[in-house]
Design an enzyme around this catalytic site. Structure first.
Site, PDB file in Angstrom:
ATOM      1  N   ASP A   4     -38.573  -7.491  -1.519  1.00  0.00           N
ATOM      2  CA  ASP A   4     -38.946  -7.611  -0.095  1.00  0.00           C
ATOM      3  C   ASP A   4     -37.906  -6.959   0.824  1.00  0.00           C
ATOM      4  O   ASP A   4     -38.243  -6.399   1.872  1.00  0.00           O
ATOM      5  CB  ASP A   4     -39.217  -9.074   0.313  1.00  0.00           C
ATOM      6  CG  ASP A   4     -38.138 -10.055  -0.114  1.00  0.00           C
ATOM      7  OD1 ASP A   4     -37.117  -9.626  -0.691  1.00  0.00           O
ATOM      8  OD2 ASP A   4     -38.311 -11.272   0.127  1.00  0.00           O
ATOM      9  N   SER A  20     -40.204 -10.485  -5.281  1.00  0.00           N
ATOM     10  CA  SER A  20     -38.895 -10.686  -4.644  1.00  0.00           C
ATOM     11  C   SER A  20     -37.985 -11.645  -5.405  1.00  0.00           C
ATOM     12  O   SER A  20     -37.671 -12.754  -4.929  1.00  0.00           O
ATOM     13  CB  SER A  20     -39.104 -11.124  -3.212  1.00  0.00           C
ATOM     14  OG  SER A  20     -39.878 -10.147  -2.569  1.00  0.00           O
ATOM     15  N   ARG A  38     -33.472 -13.459 -13.398  1.00  0.00           N
ATOM     16  CA  ARG A  38     -33.628 -14.914 -13.376  1.00  0.00           C
ATOM     17  C   ARG A  38     -34.521 -15.274 -12.211  1.00  0.00           C
ATOM     18  O   ARG A  38     -34.591 -14.549 -11.221  1.00  0.00           O
ATOM     19  CB  ARG A  38     -32.283 -15.620 -13.245  1.00  0.00           C
ATOM     20  CG  ARG A  38     -31.650 -15.596 -11.874  1.00  0.00           C
ATOM     21  CD  ARG A  38     -30.202 -15.966 -11.920  1.00  0.00           C
ATOM     22  NE  ARG A  38     -29.437 -14.878 -12.507  1.00  0.00           N
ATOM     23  CZ  ARG A  38     -28.994 -13.822 -11.811  1.00  0.00           C
ATOM     24  NH1 ARG A  38     -29.252 -13.716 -10.528  1.00  0.00           N
ATOM     25  NH2 ARG A  38     -28.310 -12.860 -12.391  1.00  0.00           N
TER      26      ARG A  38
HETATM   27  C1  BGC Z   1     -34.428 -13.297  -4.346  1.00  0.00           C
HETATM   28  C2  BGC Z   1     -34.434 -11.923  -3.727  1.00  0.00           C
HETATM   29  C3  BGC Z   1     -35.214 -11.941  -2.433  1.00  0.00           C
HETATM   30  C4  BGC Z   1     -34.720 -13.051  -1.526  1.00  0.00           C
HETATM   31  C5  BGC Z   1     -35.532 -13.137  -0.243  1.00  0.00           C
HETATM   32  C6  BGC Z   1     -33.953 -14.330  -3.334  1.00  0.00           C
HETATM   33  O1  BGC Z   1     -34.049 -15.599  -3.892  1.00  0.00           O
HETATM   34  O2  BGC Z   1     -33.607 -13.329  -5.489  1.00  0.00           O
HETATM   35  O3  BGC Z   1     -35.002 -10.991  -4.615  1.00  0.00           O
HETATM   36  O4  BGC Z   1     -35.064 -10.698  -1.795  1.00  0.00           O
HETATM   37  O5  BGC Z   1     -34.772 -14.285  -2.178  1.00  0.00           O
HETATM   38  O6  BGC Z   1     -36.878 -13.345  -0.498  1.00  0.00           O
END
Ligand code: BGC
Length: 490
Positions: free
Chosen positions: A211, A158, A173
């Site tokens: 996620d 995620s 990133r």
């Molecule tokens: C991430 C996402 C993720 C979200 C919730 C963010 O910091 O970049 O990819 O879906 O957090 O977990």
């Protein structure tokens, strides 16, 4: 803990009566600073809609709008045995999911592992080895002595990743405080698969999943009105289903324009240019001192990772710059440690049921060694409410923006994450903000309803892996890299 004070009344106005004037004045200033009114919410949403569009365009923008290559919703007839690995911010979870013959039914076996804090700033090798350790332990425990066929894995990773294929993902990133060298700019799938191979583990990554996408797919499996999957947790983000024809950045692939494709917005990066969000001096410090300054502007004002830190920074500012206003002659050394308070500290304050804020008083003494006066407790209580309310109202802007962009008048939004499930009043505050932004009449029921999601990183990941294998079987290979290898899984 047994309290002795009287239970709080619904309205707390009366309890401010014995708060000293200078603290009342300070509370008023904080209210002005952290309140986001309807006009501002609408401005934010208007800008948000434009940024979502921009992210889908060839030029791109702040919000990545990552194409996930999840091409449609499950039917309920998906079948098979799948592994799911969820690399969350705090925990790591391994599941085995059997999608059974009965429509929409599944069995799940799972184990949770702690994600060691030092891993977040360790090396790339340590990270992959740890993930492989957990998978290996899981397999050895649940399939001891069995001869296993290779199992397809749905890997919930995620973080923002550019996916040219569903079984591929270049980390754009790190977010959520992760800072591991040598992964940004690389495809994480081969890095991980190499370690699995070295250990002889019979596992093949069938899909790399966010996620939010998992949440969208798992929730839509049980609720056809589900149009958006959201996470309000350590980080924030949403995914929704788009038509390929509305994604100019993949026009060169000549896919049918009405083909559905899930978009992982990565809208934590909304307003990295700082044109519309009402940032305070505290938000600026959070960004400046984070491992990735200039990134995730929206996330840094709304996500669980930062709420406690915003609160702490306000208190430190008042202690240092308004001498004698709060905590005079108290040892504030514990409070001075960055990130020493998490969102659960604010949640506990907001949940204190006692009129005299007795639980908050005990919390400050126990956790920080600070003995707070009644007035100081009232200020802290109001500050927690303000930070929690601002987060919920801003969070609603992302959901409202997707609805406006897609002309969705009414739908369900599947939500997960610690802030959504645990932070008091978050849902009601978000729902109220949606009402204001989307101009529902006072007698109208909520039309966009944010509800608790199904297990996205378990069932959702398995379903996405199943959908991918079904596409391999059907020869619909858009956005699948290793179709050849995946055939061996069928
Ligand atoms: C991430 C996402 C993720 C979200 C919730 C963010 O910091 O970049 O990819 O879906 O957090 O977990």
């Amino acid at each position: 803990m047994v309290g002795i004070g009287p239970r709080r009344r619904p309205s707390r106005k009366g309890s401010m009566a014995d708060v000293p004037k200078d603290l009342l004045q300070q509370i008023k200033e904080l209210e002005d600073l952290f309140t986001v009114d309807t006009v501002k919410l609408k401005q934010i949403v208007d800008h948000f809609v434009k940024e979502l569009e921009k992210g889908l365009s060839v030029e791109g923008g702040n919000i990545p709008m990552n194409v996930t290559w999840v091409m449609g919703f499950p039917t309920g007839h998906e079948q098979g045995t799948f592994l799911a690995l969820d690399m969350g911010g705090t925990n790591l979870r391994v599941c085995e999911i059997v999608l059974t013959e009965e429509k929409g039914e599944f069995d799940i076996t799972q184990s949770k592992y702690r994600m060691p804090e030092e891993l977040k700033t360790g090396t790339s090798e340590e990270l992959w080895e740890y993930l492989a350790d957990c998978l290996q332990q899981f397999i050895e425990y649940h399939h001891d002595g069995e001869k296993l066929h290779t199992l397809p894995l749905g890997f919930t990773f995620s973080y923002p990743a550019t996916q040219h294929y569903i079984d591929h993902g270049i980390l754009q990133r790190w977010t959520k405080g992760f800072d591991i060298d040598g992964v940004e700019g690389k495809d994480v799938v081969p890095l991980f698969e190499e370690v699995l191979k070295k250990r002889g583990l019979p596992i093949k990554v069938a899909a790399l999943i966010n996620d939010t996408t998992g949440t969208l797919i798992a929730s839509s499996y049980t609720d056809p009105e589900m149009k958006i999957g959201c996470i309000f947790g350590t980080g924030v983000n949403a995914a929704y289903m788009e038509n390929v024809g509305s994604v100019p950045k993949i026009a060169h692939m000549n896919l049918p324009p009405d083909m559905p494709v899930a978009i992982n917005c990565e809208y934590g990066a909304f307003d990295n240019e700082h044109v519309v969000l009402p940032r305070t001096q505290y938000d600026i410090i959070i960004d400046r001192d984070s491992p990735r300054p200039g990134q995730q502007a929206f996330e840094k004002m709304t996500a669980g990772l930062y709420l406690g830190e915003i609160f702490r920074l306000v208190l430190i500012d008042l202690i240092d710059n308004k001498p004698g206003l709060i905590f005079e002659n108290q040892d504030t050394s514990k409070l001075r440690k960055p990130y020493s308070l998490d969102a659960s500290f604010l949640a506990a304050i907001e949940e204190d049921p006692f009129e005299n804020l007795q639980e908050t008083e005990e919390l400050f003494e126990r956790e920080l060694g600070i003995k707070a006066t009644k007035g100081e407790l009232e200020l802290c209580r109001r500050l927690a409410e303000l930070i929690g309310t601002r987060a919920a109202r801003l969070s609603a802007c992302g959901v409202a923006a997707i609805c406006k962009k897609k002309n969705i008048e009414s739908c369900h939004v599947g939500a997960d994450g610690s802030v959504f499930t645990k932070y008091p009043h978050f849902k009601a505050r978000g729902a109220q903000a949606l009402r204001e932004i989307l101009d529902w009449k006072p007698d109208e029921k909520d039309k966009v309803i944010i509800t608790a999601a199904e297990d996205g990183s378990g069932v959702g990941a398995a379903l996405i892996a199943a959908l991918t294998l079904d596409r391999v079987k059907a020869g619909n290979l858009a956005g699948i890299r290793d179709a050849g290898d995946m055939k061996t899984l069928l």
